[in-house]
Enzyme design. Structure first.
Site, PDB file in Angstrom:
ATOM      1  N   PHE A 176     -16.607 -26.752 -38.815  1.00  0.00           N
ATOM      2  CA  PHE A 176     -16.120 -26.989 -37.460  1.00  0.00           C
ATOM      3  C   PHE A 176     -17.121 -27.819 -36.660  1.00  0.00           C
ATOM      4  CE2 PHE A 176     -14.259 -23.050 -38.903  1.00  0.00           C
ATOM      5  CZ  PHE A 176     -12.983 -23.015 -38.368  1.00  0.00           C
ATOM      6  N   ASP A 177     -16.620 -28.802 -35.934  1.00  0.00           N
ATOM      7  CA  ASP A 177     -17.383 -29.360 -34.833  1.00  0.00           C
ATOM      8  C   ASP A 177     -17.495 -28.261 -33.772  1.00  0.00           C
ATOM      9  OD1 ASP A 177     -18.498 -31.363 -33.005  1.00  0.00           O
ATOM     10  OD2 ASP A 177     -16.550 -31.253 -32.005  1.00  0.00           O
ATOM     11  N   HIS A 178     -18.343 -28.470 -32.775  1.00  0.00           N
ATOM     12  CA  HIS A 178     -18.513 -27.432 -31.758  1.00  0.00           C
ATOM     13  C   HIS A 178     -17.798 -27.768 -30.457  1.00  0.00           C
ATOM     14  CE1 HIS A 178     -20.611 -25.191 -28.513  1.00  0.00           C
ATOM     15  NE2 HIS A 178     -20.466 -24.206 -29.383  1.00  0.00           N
TER      16      HIS A 178
ATOM     17  N   LYS B 223     -23.953 -37.595 -36.101  1.00  0.00           N
ATOM     18  CA  LYS B 223     -22.651 -38.245 -36.236  1.00  0.00           C
ATOM     19  C   LYS B 223     -22.681 -39.546 -35.436  1.00  0.00           C
ATOM     20  CE  LYS B 223     -20.432 -33.671 -36.031  1.00  0.00           C
ATOM     21  NZ  LYS B 223     -19.496 -32.803 -35.289  1.00  0.00           N
TER      22      LYS B 223
ATOM     23  N   ASP C 199     -12.739 -33.287 -33.064  1.00  0.00           N
ATOM     24  CA  ASP C 199     -11.961 -33.730 -31.903  1.00  0.00           C
ATOM     25  C   ASP C 199     -12.393 -35.093 -31.381  1.00  0.00           C
ATOM     26  OD1 ASP C 199     -14.451 -32.920 -30.741  1.00  0.00           O
ATOM     27  OD2 ASP C 199     -13.426 -32.679 -28.815  1.00  0.00           O
TER      28      ASP C 199
END
Length: 492
Positions: A14-16, A150, A175
């Protein structure tokens, strides 16, 4: 560290910010406050420019806005302001995320967080999920040790390395454009949830309109090798698996005639897809002598005798059963008919049919969901991991009420279109390839606007309990359709 025996996904990363928790407004307010402390102004354009990028780019932009501090001091002050806001606001996980975390944890699938933001805040978020949910967190501490931020794939590759899984067997949930670019470069399948910045469609991605569409069944459906969904196929019997409708009509005429009654084609249509008990009751209402069970058994016995020596499988059904058996996907018969009637069919395909649910097995017949829920339970499979095949409105409504999509084959009566239904023109169209392409049911929701909170102070947001109530009400009222009909999918 947890290890999963599942084929796909072998890990979920997961991204945060904006993916697990809506901390973007807090970060935005912290930057505005830091800039204001030094007589500068942080603008909405600044927010857009650094969204999803490295902390270094944020510090550079803050310096351009008048913050005269060294990088380390500036970063520490920004984190301190963010930490204070986090304590003040203590935001919850984004609606839809918690349910997915619970599914992933229950399945024993390793999980991690990969973010360009602070490791400390990611750890705070991790504590809101199931205990010991996240096996690895890649954040600013790790970036300071030489892992590139990223859109470099290094963070995702390092997370996969620490989890000892093949990146190609991982799913990343992101996202932002830079996060999607990073996960794709790492060779992962990417689920894109709504964020503050638009993400263009790319191969290997699926775009959701709302975090509440997330589910483990959806992630498994995205398996590039098409091995993980569906986990079971549930088939109606009469008119779907076998062509016994003529035998039923003859049996009802035979039994009705024994009572001096006439059973018409109109009676056939009126009882299509209903239970044999309802046909028996109709005969009793017209003056037949005997008990309901006695008349029911007589009708069933006529059909069982007519099909004892030969099971009249419909076109392509033996081939479908062979496909399912070869793929190790169990099948079950789910019917309003009697056990005696379906016994021969089940016995004719023991390599594929692992369970059967008849009228005697449940309290409530179709269109109630109990028959399909019972079949899923007997196969030890979650309803959302199943797909049904039906030919009647009562059966189709039973399947979707149980939480599974349903393929509608041609029957004696046309079935109107409803959410969750997938009609086909011919029985031969029902193949394993088709079933795999349909996907689990997901709520059809409008695109969530994740930018709204960036326009003002997070402290002015509506109460969390009220928002949660609205979320539950909206989700309950949303139609549920197959993922292939709702989501923007770009297969690899």
């Amino acid at each position: 560290m947890r290890m999963s025996s599942r084929t796909f996904p072998q890990a979920v990363l997961f991204d945060h910010d904006g993916t697990l928790m809506d901390t973007e407004p807090l970060w935005d307010l912290a930057k505005r406050r830091l800039a204001a402390e030094h007589g500068g102004t942080w603008t909405a354009q600044d927010t857009d420019d650094v969204m999803g990028r490295s902390i270094g780019l944020t510090l550079q932009r803050l310096r351009e806005r008048g913050v005269e501090l060294e990088d380390r001091a500036m970063g520490e002050r920004l984190v301190l302001l963010s930490r204070e806001l986090l304590r003040e606001q203590d935001p919850e996980l984004i609606p839809g995320v918690e349910a997915l975390l619970e599914e992933v944890a229950a399945a024993g699938i390793p999980a991690g967080i990969v973010t360009n933001a602070t490791t400390e805040i990611a750890e705070h978020t991790a504590a809101k999920g199931p205990e010991n949910m996240f096996d690895v967190i890649i954040g600013d501490r790790e970036l300071a040790q030489g892992i590139a931020a990223k859109p470099s794939p290094e963070g995702y590759l390092e997370a996969a390395r620490r989890l000892r899984v093949d990146p190609a067997q991982c799913i990343a949930i992101e996202d932002s454009p830079s996060g999607v670019e990073a996960a794709q470069a790492a060779g992962m399948t990417v689920v894109v949830v709504p964020g503050a910045l638009p993400v263009d469609p790319q191969r290997g991605t699926v775009h959701l309109t709302d975090h509440r569409q997330l589910s483990l069944a959806l992630l498994e459906w995205l398996d590039p090798q098409h091995r993980s969904w569906p986990k079971a196929v549930l088939l109606d019997h009469d008119g779907t698996l076998v062509d016994t409708e003529p035998e039923w009509a003859i049996a009802k005429r035979t039994v009705a005639r024994s009572f001096g009654q006439e059973w018409t084609e109109e009676d056939d249509m009126a009882t299509l897809g209903r239970t044999v008990q309802e046909s028996a009751q109709l005969m009793l209402d017209r003056g037949a002598q005997g008990e309901l069970q006695e008349v029911t058994d007589r009708i069933g016995a006529e059909v069982a005798a007519a099909t004892a020596e030969h099971v009249p499988f419909l076109p392509a059904r033996p081939q479908l059963l062979d496909e399912l058996a070869e793929a190790a996907i169990p099948a079950a018969i789910v019917t309003n008919a009697l056990a005696a009637v379906i016994a021969g069919t089940a016995a004719a395909a023991p390599h594929a049919i692992r369970a059967a649910v008849s009228r005697e097995d449940v309290e409530h017949a179709k269109p109630h969901p109990e028959p399909y829920l019972t079949a899923a339970e007997r196969l030890m499979t979650a309803p959302e991991d199943c797909i049904a095949v039906e030919d009647s409105i009562a059966g189709a409504q039973s399947a979707t009420a149980a939480g599974m999509p349903v393929v509608i084959v041609p029957g004696e009566r046309e079935v109107p279109t409803e959410p969750g239904f997938v009609p086909v023109a011919r029985h031969e169209d029902v193949t394993l390839e088709l079933l795999r392409s349909i996907g689990p049911l997901v709520p059809e929701l409008p695109r969530c606007d994740m930018t709204a909170d960036l326009q003002g102070d997070p402290s002015e947001a509506s109460a969390g309990a009220d928002a949660a109530d609205r979320s539950r009400a909206e989700l309950a009222g949303a139609p549920r359709r197959p993922a292939s009909q709702v989501l923007r999918l770009n297969r690899v």
